[in-house]
Design an enzyme around this catalytic site. Sequence first.
Site, PDB file in Angstrom:
ATOM      1  N   CYS A 138      21.126  -8.611  -2.270  1.00 43.39           N
ATOM      2  CA  CYS A 138      20.482  -8.184  -1.030  1.00 43.39           C
ATOM      3  C   CYS A 138      19.019  -7.846  -1.265  1.00 43.39           C
ATOM      4  CB  CYS A 138      21.239  -6.970  -0.476  1.00 43.39           C
ATOM      5  SG  CYS A 138      20.480  -6.249   0.981  1.00 43.39           S
ATOM      6  N   CYS A 141      17.653  -4.810   0.534  1.00 40.28           N
ATOM      7  CA  CYS A 141      18.059  -3.547  -0.096  1.00 40.28           C
ATOM      8  C   CYS A 141      17.243  -3.269  -1.363  1.00 40.28           C
ATOM      9  CB  CYS A 141      19.527  -3.588  -0.505  1.00 40.28           C
ATOM     10  SG  CYS A 141      20.626  -4.280   0.727  1.00 40.28           S
ATOM     11  N   ASP A 142      17.006  -4.294  -2.177  1.00 45.23           N
ATOM     12  CA  ASP A 142      16.573  -4.038  -3.558  1.00 45.23           C
ATOM     13  C   ASP A 142      15.193  -4.570  -3.936  1.00 45.23           C
ATOM     14  OD1 ASP A 142      18.984  -2.778  -3.993  1.00 45.23           O
ATOM     15  OD2 ASP A 142      19.978  -4.581  -4.713  1.00 45.23           O
TER      16      ASP A 142
HETATM   17  C1  LIG Z   1      25.007  -4.013  -4.232  1.00 45.51           C
HETATM   18  C2  LIG Z   1      24.729  -3.781  -2.773  1.00 45.51           C
HETATM   19  C3  LIG Z   1      23.622  -3.058  -2.401  1.00 45.51           C
HETATM   20  C4  LIG Z   1      23.364  -2.806  -1.049  1.00 45.51           C
HETATM   21  N1  LIG Z   1      22.281  -2.035  -0.743  1.00 45.51           N
HETATM   22  C5  LIG Z   1      22.056  -1.730   0.553  1.00 45.51           C
HETATM   23  C6  LIG Z   1      20.961  -0.890   0.908  1.00 45.51           C
HETATM   24  O1  LIG Z   1      20.195  -0.425   0.059  1.00 45.51           O
HETATM   25  N2  LIG Z   1      20.793  -0.596   2.212  1.00 45.51           N
HETATM   26  C7  LIG Z   1      21.620  -1.099   3.196  1.00 45.51           C
HETATM   27  O2  LIG Z   1      21.432  -0.746   4.355  1.00 45.51           O
HETATM   28  N3  LIG Z   1      22.635  -1.917   2.887  1.00 45.51           N
HETATM   29  C8  LIG Z   1      22.868  -2.250   1.605  1.00 45.51           C
HETATM   30  N4  LIG Z   1      23.894  -3.094   1.281  1.00 45.51           N
HETATM   31  C9  LIG Z   1      24.650  -3.721   2.369  1.00 45.51           C
HETATM   32  C10 LIG Z   1      25.675  -2.747   2.969  1.00 45.51           C
HETATM   33  O3  LIG Z   1      26.442  -2.176   1.929  1.00 45.51           O
HETATM   34  C11 LIG Z   1      26.568  -3.473   3.964  1.00 45.51           C
HETATM   35  O4  LIG Z   1      25.792  -4.135   4.925  1.00 45.51           O
HETATM   36  C12 LIG Z   1      27.501  -2.494   4.664  1.00 45.51           C
HETATM   37  O5  LIG Z   1      28.271  -1.769   3.721  1.00 45.51           O
HETATM   38  C13 LIG Z   1      28.430  -3.200   5.643  1.00 45.51           C
HETATM   39  O6  LIG Z   1      29.284  -2.256   6.174  1.00 45.51           O
HETATM   40  P1  LIG Z   1      30.682  -2.656   6.815  1.00 45.51           P
HETATM   41  O7  LIG Z   1      31.357  -1.374   7.154  1.00 45.51           O
HETATM   42  O8  LIG Z   1      30.490  -3.663   7.863  1.00 45.51           O
HETATM   43  O9  LIG Z   1      31.479  -3.405   5.675  1.00 45.51           O
HETATM   44  P2  LIG Z   1      31.871  -2.951   4.193  1.00 45.51           P
HETATM   45  O10 LIG Z   1      30.932  -1.966   3.649  1.00 45.51           O
HETATM   46  O11 LIG Z   1      32.087  -4.217   3.453  1.00 45.51           O
HETATM   47  O12 LIG Z   1      33.256  -2.208   4.387  1.00 45.51           O
HETATM   48  C14 LIG Z   1      34.408  -2.910   4.765  1.00 45.51           C
HETATM   49  C15 LIG Z   1      35.608  -2.198   4.204  1.00 45.51           C
HETATM   50  O13 LIG Z   1      36.768  -2.786   4.749  1.00 45.51           O
HETATM   51  C16 LIG Z   1      37.776  -2.878   3.752  1.00 45.51           C
HETATM   52  N5  LIG Z   1      38.676  -3.960   4.113  1.00 45.51           N
HETATM   53  C17 LIG Z   1      38.377  -5.281   4.208  1.00 45.51           C
HETATM   54  N6  LIG Z   1      39.452  -5.989   4.589  1.00 45.51           N
HETATM   55  C18 LIG Z   1      40.473  -5.095   4.737  1.00 45.51           C
HETATM   56  C19 LIG Z   1      41.852  -5.218   5.080  1.00 45.51           C
HETATM   57  N7  LIG Z   1      42.417  -6.403   5.359  1.00 45.51           N
HETATM   58  N8  LIG Z   1      42.597  -4.087   5.112  1.00 45.51           N
HETATM   59  C20 LIG Z   1      42.042  -2.873   4.855  1.00 45.51           C
HETATM   60  N9  LIG Z   1      40.755  -2.705   4.491  1.00 45.51           N
HETATM   61  C21 LIG Z   1      39.975  -3.794   4.449  1.00 45.51           C
HETATM   62  C22 LIG Z   1      36.979  -3.153   2.475  1.00 45.51           C
HETATM   63  O14 LIG Z   1      37.716  -2.735   1.331  1.00 45.51           O
HETATM   64  C23 LIG Z   1      35.724  -2.319   2.683  1.00 45.51           C
HETATM   65  O15 LIG Z   1      35.827  -1.034   2.123  1.00 45.51           O
HETATM   66  C24 LIG Z   1      24.205  -3.345  -0.055  1.00 45.51           C
HETATM   67  C25 LIG Z   1      25.315  -4.106  -0.423  1.00 45.51           C
HETATM   68  C26 LIG Z   1      25.580  -4.331  -1.755  1.00 45.51           C
HETATM   69  C27 LIG Z   1      26.803  -5.138  -2.140  1.00 45.51           C
END
Ligand SMILES: Cc1cc2nc3c(=O)[nH]c(=O)nc-3n(C[C@H](O)[C@H](O)[C@H](O)COP(=O)(O)OP(=O)(O)OC[C@H]3O[C@@H](n4cnc5c(N)ncnc54)[C@H](O)[C@@H]3O)c2cc1C
Length: 310
Positions: A138, A141-142
């Site tokens: 990302c 992010c970084d």
């Molecule tokens: C290394 C890294 C660094 C990042 N740095 C930043 C940053 O600095 N700033 C920023 O804003 N964003 C950053 N991001 C991006 C950010 O983390 C994501 O955009 C954000 O977390 C998305 O949120 P979400 O809730 O949509 O999904 P997710 O965070 O992916 O959460 C989804 C959750 O659903 C669960 N899940 C999935 N399928 C199922 C299922 N069938 N049953 C039960 N549970 C399930 C997963 O286990 C997960 O915990 C980064 C991402 C990464 C990988």
Amino acid sequence: MTSGDNHVRDVIIIGGGPAGLTAGIYTSRSRLDSLLTEKGLFGGQITNAEWVENFPGFPDGISGIDLGQQIHDQAARFGLETILTEVTGLELQGNLKVVKTTDGDFTARAIILAGGSNRQKLGVTGEEEFAGKGVSYCATCDAAFFVDRPVAVAGGGDAAITEALHLAKLTSKVTVIHRRDQLRATKILQEKAFAEPKIDFAWDSVVERIEGKDFVQGLRLRNVKTDQNSDLEVAGLFVSIGFRPDTDYLKGLLALDDIGQIITNEKMETGIAGIFAAGDIRQNSGRQAITAAGDGATAAIYTEKYLTNF
Ligand SMILES: Cc1cc2nc3c(=O)[nH]c(=O)nc-3n(C[C@H](O)[C@H](O)[C@H](O)COP(=O)(O)OP(=O)(O)OC[C@H]3O[C@@H](n4cnc5c(N)ncnc54)[C@H](O)[C@@H]3O)c2cc1C
């Protein structure tokens, strides 16, 4: 609670990342009977981020683990019921929705799908070892960790070129490594990238290995046409070869795009009354913790409206 039950809840939230937990803060504060299911770690993908500098409210930044934990704690304070289990299916029963999990079935009037999406990995030596130590998925992010240092981007689509252009503003040089001899990105992005003096290209090339000591110091590349290896000195590698949400269990039920992202409108509605989607799981997500949290809040607000007329 560890197994399914017959209790019909107002809403079941699938996924405990920023989108799902924020939805849970809103639905619990609104006194909706809410259950959140998470298959891995509460906090979601953001728990993989070393340091998050762009989430409002933390002027000095915050570690990804702490941010995930704090959003979880905030939801727990309002009494959000949570369960660690994997959702494997979703079925309609009249206007009720049955969530199939590895721990049995749960039923609700409304669903918020917030399962996020997985960034595709290269699967090469060094990728796991240097994740967060020079290997990133990302640029938004970084990028700030690589000011005035050389970096590479693996990929050739819109996302990769957008990331390369963003990185060119801060870093000393960006090498785009692409396995073909032309980009897949839209023409306008290509024109911008070709006009940017800090960007150059390693065509027909793939990353064979990521090298370094404590942090990334370089890449071993392979030209797929000549089979020749070469070395590239970089401080960071941004992998941008695509995303894939885990939505196979929703095929046939909801409108998904060609990579399985859920199609929603601006109210986070999916097309099936009472089923909403929020965060990285949906098409056109901002793929940031804050945009996911915003989607979660929006989904919760429209869930509450939906339930008023249920
Ligand atoms: C290394 C890294 C660094 C990042 N740095 C930043 C940053 O600095 N700033 C920023 O804003 N964003 C950053 N991001 C991006 C950010 O983390 C994501 O955009 C954000 O977390 C998305 O949120 P979400 O809730 O949509 O999904 P997710 O965070 O992916 O959460 C989804 C959750 O659903 C669960 N899940 C999935 N399928 C199922 C299922 N069938 N049953 C039960 N549970 C399930 C997963 O286990 C997960 O915990 C980064 C991402 C990464 C990988």
